[in-house]
Structures are given as structure tokens and as C-alpha cells.
Design an enzyme around this catalytic site. Structure first.
Site, PDB file in Angstrom:
ATOM      1  N   GLY A  49       0.778  -1.238   0.000  1.00  0.00           N
ATOM      2  CA  GLY A  49       0.000   0.000   0.000  1.00  0.00           C
ATOM      3  C   GLY A  49       0.809   1.287   0.000  1.00  0.00           C
ATOM      4  CD  GLU A 104       1.201   0.692   6.970  1.00  0.00           C
ATOM      5  OE1 GLU A 104       1.113   0.826   5.730  1.00  0.00           O
ATOM      6  OE2 GLU A 104       0.851  -0.336   7.534  1.00  0.00           O
ATOM      7  CG  ASP A 105      -1.319   1.659   3.239  1.00  0.00           C
ATOM      8  OD1 ASP A 105      -1.108   1.397   4.449  1.00  0.00           O
ATOM      9  OD2 ASP A 105      -1.826   0.824   2.468  1.00  0.00           O
ATOM     10  CG  ASP A 108      -8.498   0.236   9.972  1.00  0.00           C
ATOM     11  OD1 ASP A 108      -9.268   1.078  10.442  1.00  0.00           O
ATOM     12  OD2 ASP A 108      -8.893  -0.835   9.465  1.00  0.00           O
ATOM     13  CE  LYS A 136     -10.162   3.372   7.045  1.00  0.00           C
ATOM     14  NZ  LYS A 136     -10.697   2.031   6.779  1.00  0.00           N
ATOM     15  CG  PHE A 157     -12.269  -0.399   2.745  1.00  0.00           C
ATOM     16  CD1 PHE A 157     -11.540  -0.956   3.794  1.00  0.00           C
ATOM     17  CD2 PHE A 157     -11.854  -0.636   1.444  1.00  0.00           C
ATOM     18  CE1 PHE A 157     -10.424  -1.747   3.541  1.00  0.00           C
ATOM     19  CE2 PHE A 157     -10.740  -1.427   1.179  1.00  0.00           C
ATOM     20  CZ  PHE A 157     -10.025  -1.985   2.233  1.00  0.00           C
ATOM     21  CB  VAL A 158     -10.090   5.106   1.415  1.00  0.00           C
ATOM     22  CG1 VAL A 158     -11.118   6.040   2.031  1.00  0.00           C
ATOM     23  CG2 VAL A 158      -8.973   4.820   2.419  1.00  0.00           C
ATOM     24  CG  ASP A 164      -5.294  -3.801  -1.521  1.00  0.00           C
ATOM     25  OD1 ASP A 164      -4.884  -3.269  -0.469  1.00  0.00           O
ATOM     26  OD2 ASP A 164      -5.609  -5.000  -1.583  1.00  0.00           O
ATOM     27  NE  ARG A 170      -1.962  -3.331  -4.031  1.00  0.00           N
ATOM     28  CZ  ARG A 170      -2.008  -3.454  -2.701  1.00  0.00           C
ATOM     29  NH1 ARG A 170      -1.959  -2.385  -1.947  1.00  0.00           N
ATOM     30  NH2 ARG A 170      -2.125  -4.634  -2.141  1.00  0.00           N
TER      31      ARG A 170
HETATM   32  P1  IMP Z   1      -4.240  -1.971  10.782  1.00  0.00           P
HETATM   33  O1  IMP Z   1      -3.322  -3.090  11.171  1.00  0.00           O
HETATM   34  O2  IMP Z   1      -5.675  -2.323  11.096  1.00  0.00           O
HETATM   35  O3  IMP Z   1      -3.846  -0.637  11.343  1.00  0.00           O
HETATM   36  O4  IMP Z   1      -4.269  -1.898   9.237  1.00  0.00           O
HETATM   37  C1  IMP Z   1      -3.281  -1.382   8.519  1.00  0.00           C
HETATM   38  C2  IMP Z   1      -3.343  -1.928   7.114  1.00  0.00           C
HETATM   39  O5  IMP Z   1      -4.662  -2.257   6.712  1.00  0.00           O
HETATM   40  C3  IMP Z   1      -2.877  -0.876   6.157  1.00  0.00           C
HETATM   41  O6  IMP Z   1      -1.504  -1.000   5.911  1.00  0.00           O
HETATM   42  C4  IMP Z   1      -3.697  -1.160   4.920  1.00  0.00           C
HETATM   43  O7  IMP Z   1      -2.973  -2.035   4.088  1.00  0.00           O
HETATM   44  C5  IMP Z   1      -4.930  -1.850   5.410  1.00  0.00           C
HETATM   45  N1  IMP Z   1      -6.101  -0.938   5.429  1.00  0.00           N
HETATM   46  C6  IMP Z   1      -6.699  -0.397   6.505  1.00  0.00           C
HETATM   47  N2  IMP Z   1      -7.729   0.397   6.160  1.00  0.00           N
HETATM   48  C7  IMP Z   1      -7.772   0.361   4.827  1.00  0.00           C
HETATM   49  C8  IMP Z   1      -8.630   1.016   3.852  1.00  0.00           C
HETATM   50  O8  IMP Z   1      -9.556   1.793   4.144  1.00  0.00           O
HETATM   51  N3  IMP Z   1      -8.358   0.729   2.572  1.00  0.00           N
HETATM   52  C9  IMP Z   1      -7.345  -0.105   2.170  1.00  0.00           C
HETATM   53  N4  IMP Z   1      -6.532  -0.714   3.032  1.00  0.00           N
HETATM   54  C10 IMP Z   1      -6.738  -0.489   4.351  1.00  0.00           C
HETATM   55 MG    MG Z   2      -0.728  -2.110   4.410  1.00  0.00          MG
END
Ligand code: IMP
Ligand code: MG
Length: 185
Positions: A49, A104-105, A108, A136, A157-158, A164, A170
Site C-alpha cells: 500500500g 505506511e499507507d 486503522d 482512521k 474503506f478507501v 487496495d 491501487r
Molecule cells: P491496521 O493493522 O488495522 O492498522 O491496518 C493497517 C493496514 O490495513 C494498512 O496497511 C492497509 O494495508 C490496510 N487498510 C486499513 N484500512 C484500509 C482502507 O480503508 N483501505 C485499504 N486498506 C486499508
Molecule cells: Mg498495508
């Protein structure tokens, strides 16, 4: 096969121009932060991402840096984090005594970065900083604080600009909200 992105994107959340402007601002702050640091910095891009964000950001950095990549997974093809993070591709670089900047992208739940920071700490990194394009905050499960954030976004969800859904979308140059019907069918 051509895709009409209007069929899957409900709205453009952040356009190309705004993304680029924000990345320049972030780069200025990162440049200032590492200004007096004698040692180089390892940029760690989290695949896949972060690729667009990383390549645009790196162009504006004036610090001496190296690039490496890690791929971790916690999602599969769903839109919810499983909380069970695994290394899919590890770094080639030994981070012991290095300044690491994780790119990081999006943050979440925070599970991915919590795991990554912990892993790199255990490996003896000298410093670990986090830059994320998107955050987020509403969905946080683990206490992870990015050092630099592009945009705080609502719980939607983006996709696009590297992000992706099931490996698709992407390549969009902007961040768009994915229509619910795409992932709820
Ligand atoms: P986390 O571990 O829940 O913080 O998630 C982080 C990863 O989830 C990011 O690196 C993204 O790859 C993916 N992710 C979280 N939210 C989104 C979204 O809205 N769109 C796409 N990928 C997401
Ligand atoms: Mg990721």
C-alpha cells in the site's frame, strides 16, 4: 478489461493535488527532524500500500537515506484487520543501531504498526519513527501514535494511491471511498 471507476468509487476523498501538497509539507517536517542526525535513515516501506506514498515522499527528502521493504499481512481479502499480523516478506537490512522511518499507507486498528514497531525494537533499531499518509483514529485497537500524518479520515474503506481492495484499485491517482456494495456483496 477496462474498469469504469465511477461504478466502484462513491466519492473522491482526497484529490491528487491535495495529496502532493501534503506530502511536500510532511517532507519539510521530516527534513527538519533529521537535520542534525549524523547517521543515515532507513526508509521502510510497508508493501504494498505504501509504494506511491513512499516514492513521492522520498523525492522530497533531503536526508541521506536507504530504502527497504517489508510485507506483513493481517487482512486477507476482507476489509477488517484480523489482528493476527504475520511477516510475508522481511527486510534485507539489519536494523540494529539504525534510524528507521516506517512508511505506511494507513493506520486503522493499529495492529500492523504495533507489531512492526515491536519487531524492529527487538532487533535493536536506534530510533523508530512512523509516517502515515492516512489515519482512521476511530478504529484504533492498539495505542500507536504516528509521528507524521497526512490526513485523518472517517471510518470508511478507501482505495487508490497505493491502497487496495482485494489487490484492485491501487493505481488510482487519488484516494476514493469504495462503494459498500463492492465489498458487501
Ligand atoms: P491496521 O493493522 O488495522 O492498522 O491496518 C493497517 C493496514 O490495513 C494498512 O496497511 C492497509 O494495508 C490496510 N487498510 C486499513 N484500512 C484500509 C482502507 O480503508 N483501505 C485499504 N486498506 C486499508
Ligand atoms: Mg498495508
Amino acid at each position: 478489461m477496462n474498469t469504469n471507476f465511477n461504478d466502484v468509487i462513491s466519492k473522491v476523498l482526497i484529490d491528487e493535488d491535495s495529496i502532493q501538497k501534503k506530502i511536500k509539507q510532511i517532507a519539510t517536517n521530516i527534513n527538519q527532524f533529521y537535520e542534525d542526525e549524523p547517521q543515515d535513515v532507513l526508509l521502510v516501506g510497508i508493501l504494498r500500500g505504501s509504494i506511491m506514498f513512499m516514492s513521492d515522499l522520498a523525492k522530497y527528502l533531503k536526508i541521506d537515506c536507504k530504502l527497504d521493504f517489508m510485507d506483513v499481512s493481517s487482512y486477507g481479502d476482507s476489509t477488517e484487520s484480523s489482528g493476527n499480523v504475520k511477516i510475508v516478506k522481511d527486510l534485507d537490512t539489519d536494523v540494529k543501531d539504525l534510524n528507521v522511518l516506517i512508511i505506511e499507507d494507513i493506520i486503522d486498528s493499529g495492529n500492523t504498526l504495533y507489531f512492526l514497531v515491536d519487531t524492529l525494537k527487538q532487533r535493536g533499531a536506534k530510533s523508530i519513527k512512523i509516517v502515515t499518509l492516512l489515519d482512521k483514529p476511530e478504529r484504533r485497537e492498539k495505542d500507536v501514535q504516528p509521528d507524521w500524518t497526512g490526513f485523518k479520515i472517517p471510518d470508511e474503506f478507501v482505495v487508490g494511491y497505493g491502497l487496495d481492495y482485494a489487490q484492485h484499485y491501487r493505481n488510482l491517482p487519488y484516494i476514493g471511498v469504495l462503494k459498500r456494495e463492492v465489498y458487501e456483496k
